[in-house]
Design an enzyme around this catalytic site. Structure first.
Site, PDB file in Angstrom:
ATOM      1  N   ARG A 168       2.842   4.380   4.996  1.00 45.09           N
ATOM      2  CA  ARG A 168       2.207   5.259   5.974  1.00 45.09           C
ATOM      3  C   ARG A 168       2.844   5.078   7.347  1.00 45.09           C
ATOM      4  NH1 ARG A 168      -3.017   5.414   2.969  1.00 45.09           N
ATOM      5  NH2 ARG A 168      -4.272   7.112   3.755  1.00 45.09           N
TER       6      ARG A 168
ATOM      7  N   ARG B  34     -15.573  15.397  -1.510  1.00 45.68           N
ATOM      8  CA  ARG B  34     -15.118  14.443  -2.538  1.00 45.68           C
ATOM      9  C   ARG B  34     -16.218  13.439  -2.873  1.00 45.68           C
ATOM     10  NH1 ARG B  34      -9.529  11.354  -1.689  1.00 45.68           N
ATOM     11  NH2 ARG B  34     -10.508  10.468   0.156  1.00 45.68           N
TER      12      ARG B  34
ATOM     13  N   LYS C  24      -3.032  13.515  -3.115  1.00 43.54           N
ATOM     14  CA  LYS C  24      -2.109  12.475  -3.598  1.00 43.54           C
ATOM     15  C   LYS C  24      -2.714  11.711  -4.780  1.00 43.54           C
ATOM     16  CE  LYS C  24      -1.777  10.300   0.395  1.00 43.54           C
ATOM     17  NZ  LYS C  24      -2.659  11.123   1.255  1.00 43.54           N
TER      18      LYS C  24
ATOM     19  N   ARG D 128      -9.175  10.557  10.610  1.00 43.81           N
ATOM     20  CA  ARG D 128      -8.137  10.099   9.667  1.00 43.81           C
ATOM     21  C   ARG D 128      -6.966  11.070   9.637  1.00 43.81           C
ATOM     22  NH1 ARG D 128     -11.269   9.772   4.457  1.00 43.81           N
ATOM     23  NH2 ARG D 128      -9.275   9.376   3.446  1.00 43.81           N
TER      24      ARG D 128
ATOM     25  N   ARG E 257     -17.365   8.353  -0.269  1.00 39.83           N
ATOM     26  CA  ARG E 257     -16.697   7.256   0.441  1.00 39.83           C
ATOM     27  C   ARG E 257     -17.149   7.285   1.887  1.00 39.83           C
ATOM     28  NH1 ARG E 257     -10.303   7.627  -0.749  1.00 39.83           N
ATOM     29  NH2 ARG E 257     -10.265   7.085   1.445  1.00 39.83           N
TER      30      ARG E 257
HETATM   31  P1  AMP Z   1      -6.711   6.337   1.155  1.00 36.43           P
HETATM   32  O1  AMP Z   1      -7.538   6.022  -0.040  1.00 36.43           O
HETATM   33  O2  AMP Z   1      -5.235   6.400   0.864  1.00 36.43           O
HETATM   34  O3  AMP Z   1      -7.191   7.538   1.910  1.00 36.43           O
HETATM   35  O4  AMP Z   1      -6.866   5.080   2.154  1.00 36.43           O
HETATM   36  C1  AMP Z   1      -8.124   4.746   2.696  1.00 36.43           C
HETATM   37  C2  AMP Z   1      -7.933   3.856   3.907  1.00 36.43           C
HETATM   38  O5  AMP Z   1      -7.277   2.630   3.516  1.00 36.43           O
HETATM   39  C3  AMP Z   1      -7.044   4.417   5.014  1.00 36.43           C
HETATM   40  O6  AMP Z   1      -7.750   5.287   5.893  1.00 36.43           O
HETATM   41  C4  AMP Z   1      -6.579   3.144   5.706  1.00 36.43           C
HETATM   42  O7  AMP Z   1      -7.593   2.593   6.514  1.00 36.43           O
HETATM   43  C5  AMP Z   1      -6.378   2.196   4.533  1.00 36.43           C
HETATM   44  N1  AMP Z   1      -4.993   2.287   3.997  1.00 36.43           N
HETATM   45  C6  AMP Z   1      -4.611   2.752   2.777  1.00 36.43           C
HETATM   46  N2  AMP Z   1      -3.274   2.693   2.637  1.00 36.43           N
HETATM   47  C7  AMP Z   1      -2.783   2.193   3.805  1.00 36.43           C
HETATM   48  C8  AMP Z   1      -1.482   1.902   4.307  1.00 36.43           C
HETATM   49  N3  AMP Z   1      -0.373   2.147   3.573  1.00 36.43           N
HETATM   50  N4  AMP Z   1      -1.383   1.367   5.554  1.00 36.43           N
HETATM   51  C9  AMP Z   1      -2.457   1.127   6.300  1.00 36.43           C
HETATM   52  N5  AMP Z   1      -3.715   1.400   5.914  1.00 36.43           N
HETATM   53  C10 AMP Z   1      -3.893   1.915   4.672  1.00 36.43           C
END
Ligand code: AMP
Length: 216
Positions: free
Chosen positions: A88, A127, A13, A171, A160
């Protein structure tokens, strides 16, 4: 063009949203990036989000919805946006509808990116991100010219903390059921398009551009 990119962690994404941002000249808004920046800067938002992110869990809806509402109110979103990592949950999807309807807008497209679980795990655990500018790399599929150094800004590349193998599987599991609910939600609204996110970053980008052009 108001659009969202849906899909499990590691499906691409962020990578694709960055390329679309450049091609379409509309902002890429990633809730994960907003949280990571807040954590880095030690802000109150960062303090609220940190423990959830470290555990591979979702940050509570109230927190997440609030930051998206603020961000979508900024003037650079007037011609559209690409949301990555939001919504989400169904609650977030409903909140997005009301935020947009307050602005007399609605979502044009929900793109569901897919790839097999083994591919997601390999992508996430390989990554690396730049700790200064946030640029992303993959040790095998998109390596930097100099090992562990960002091509864009010379910053250090790090993994990360939630990309460690133990957290990655969690996740994916945490997100699976919720993602399928969102797929159903947007499919009922008639704006869902599924795109396979394998076969190289540029090929996926071309697929997306074609799809967006056909739906514009
Ligand atoms: P990402 O970079 O999109 O993989 O997001 C990293 C982490 O941020 C996720 O595993 C969640 O803990 C938190 N996070 C990101 N976007 C959301 C969302 N829309 N709702 C809840 N938690 C989020």
């Amino acid at each position: 063009m108001e659009m969202i990119l849906l899909g499990l962690p590691g499906v691409g994404k962020g990578t694709q949203a960055k390329k679309l941002e450049a091609a379409l000249n509309i902002p890429h808004i990633a809730t994960g990036d907003i949280f990571r920046e807040a954590i880095k800067n030690g802000t109150p938002l960062g303090k609220k989000a940190e423990s959830f992110i470290e555990a591979g869990e979702l940050v509570p809806d109230e927190v997440t919805i609030g930051i998206v509402k603020d961000r979508l109110g900024k003037s650079d979103c007037k011609n559209g946006f690409i949301l990555d990592g939001f919504p989400r949950t169904i609650k977030q999807a409903e909140a997005l509808e009301s935020i947009l309807s307050e602005q007399n807008k609605k979502l044009n497209l929900a793109i569901y990116l897919t790839a097999e679980k083994e591919i997601l795990i390999e992508r996430l655990s390989g990554r690396r991100i730049c700790e200064d500018c946030g640029a992303t790399y993959h040790i095998k599929y998109d390596p930097p010219v100099k090992e562990d150094i960002c091509d864009e800004c010379g910053g250090n590349l790090i993994q990360r903390s939630d990309d460690r193998k133990e957290t990655v599987e969690k996740r994916i599991e945490v997100n699976k059921e919720k993602t399928l609910k969102l797929v159903e939600f947007y499919s009922k609204k008639g704006i869902l398009k599924e795109v396979q996110s394998t076969g190289g970053i540029d090929n996926v980008h071309q697929r997306l551009l074609k799809l967006i052009e056909a739906n514009n």
